[in-house]
Design a protein around this motif. Structure first.
Motif, PDB file in Angstrom:
ATOM      1  N   ALA A  11       1.028  -1.307   0.087  1.00 41.97           N
ATOM      2  CA  ALA A  11      -0.059  -0.179  -0.236  1.00 41.97           C
ATOM      3  C   ALA A  11       0.500   1.284  -0.082  1.00 41.97           C
ATOM      4  O   ALA A  11       0.263   2.454  -0.620  1.00 41.97           O
ATOM      5  CB  ALA A  11      -1.207  -0.144   0.695  1.00 41.97           C
ATOM      6  N   SER A  14       2.341   2.501  -3.590  1.00 38.45           N
ATOM      7  CA  SER A  14       2.022   2.749  -4.557  1.00 38.45           C
ATOM      8  C   SER A  14       1.452   4.286  -4.160  1.00 38.45           C
ATOM      9  O   SER A  14       2.044   4.762  -5.637  1.00 38.45           O
ATOM     10  CB  SER A  14       0.432   2.472  -4.414  1.00 38.45           C
ATOM     11  N   MET A  17       5.317   5.722  -5.234  1.00 39.70           N
ATOM     12  CA  MET A  17       5.663   6.393  -6.660  1.00 39.70           C
ATOM     13  C   MET A  17       5.123   7.889  -6.734  1.00 39.70           C
ATOM     14  O   MET A  17       5.033   8.129  -7.902  1.00 39.70           O
ATOM     15  CB  MET A  17       4.593   4.660  -7.073  1.00 39.70           C
ATOM     16  N   ASP A  18       3.666   7.679  -5.966  1.00 39.57           N
ATOM     17  CA  ASP A  18       3.211   9.327  -6.806  1.00 39.57           C
ATOM     18  C   ASP A  18       3.574  10.555  -5.645  1.00 39.57           C
ATOM     19  O   ASP A  18       2.712  11.614  -5.711  1.00 39.57           O
ATOM     20  CB  ASP A  18       1.026   8.926  -6.459  1.00 39.57           C
ATOM     21  N   GLU A  42       9.074  -6.196  -6.348  1.00 36.96           N
ATOM     22  CA  GLU A  42       7.883  -5.146  -7.003  1.00 36.96           C
ATOM     23  C   GLU A  42       8.228  -3.334  -7.498  1.00 36.96           C
ATOM     24  O   GLU A  42       6.888  -2.516  -8.343  1.00 36.96           O
ATOM     25  CB  GLU A  42       6.763  -5.354  -6.173  1.00 36.96           C
ATOM     26  N   LEU A  46       7.007  -1.472 -11.242  1.00 32.94           N
ATOM     27  CA  LEU A  46       6.961  -0.389 -10.643  1.00 32.94           C
ATOM     28  C   LEU A  46       6.991   0.856 -11.259  1.00 32.94           C
ATOM     29  O   LEU A  46       6.506   1.378 -12.637  1.00 32.94           O
ATOM     30  CB  LEU A  46       5.998  -0.311 -10.285  1.00 32.94           C
ATOM     31  N   ARG A  50       6.530   2.324 -15.027  1.00 33.57           N
ATOM     32  CA  ARG A  50       5.755   4.014 -15.279  1.00 33.57           C
ATOM     33  C   ARG A  50       7.318   4.932 -16.205  1.00 33.57           C
ATOM     34  O   ARG A  50       6.473   5.289 -17.359  1.00 33.57           O
ATOM     35  CB  ARG A  50       6.385   4.384 -13.728  1.00 33.57           C
TER      36      ARG A  50
END
Length: 147
Positions: A11, A14, A17-18, A42, A46, A50
């Motif tokens: 969680a 994510s 990444m943002d 993982e 990701l 991206r």
């Protein structure tokens, strides 16, 4: 050993990444990633995805191509001619349909009034939206800006 489980770390990845994590959450995630190869893999997947997406999307359009599209006279002529023909043929059809509908005695008056009200309301909404689009296009400060 970090205090995060892999589920909690997923969680946070994510959010990482943002760029939405607090400093404390980032530290917890980094501690977990230092010990967990699954979560590191993982995150790497990701980040790679991206980067592939960034490379797939063009950063800017070719300004010469965009200018050519805007200056394509046959296309503009066909567009104008097509809409003109559609309007020229649809207006008499609508007039005939309305005349036939209102002179048909088998249709109850209530149905005629309700149907006409619905049609007029639809046309008023369509006209309002078309006018707003026309005013917005006419007053667009950025229409001459080339990227």
């Amino acid at each position: 050993m970090s205090s995060l489980t892999c589920e909690q770390a997923a969680a946070l990845i994510s959010g990482f990444m943002d760029n939405e994590l607090t400093q404390q959450q980032q530290q917890q995630l980094h501690l977990h990633l230092a010990t967990c190869t699954t979560c590191r893999a993982e995150l790497a997947t990701l980040q790679d995805l991206r980067e592939q997406l960034r490379q797939a999307v063009p950063k800017s359009y070719d300004s010469q191509l965009m200018t050519a599209f805007a200056a394509d006279k046959p296309s503009r002529w066909a567009f104008t001619a097509g809409w003109t023909l559609i309007l020229i043929t649809i207006v008499p059809l609508l007039i005939y349909a309305l005349f036939s509908f209102w002179t048909d005695n088998s249709v109850p008056m209530l149905v005629k009034v309700v149907s006409s009200g619905l049609g007029v309301g639809f046309l008023l909404l369509l006209g309002a939206v078309a006018r707003q689009r026309w005013v917005a296009a006419k007053n667009d400060r950025y229409k001459k800006v080339q990227l």
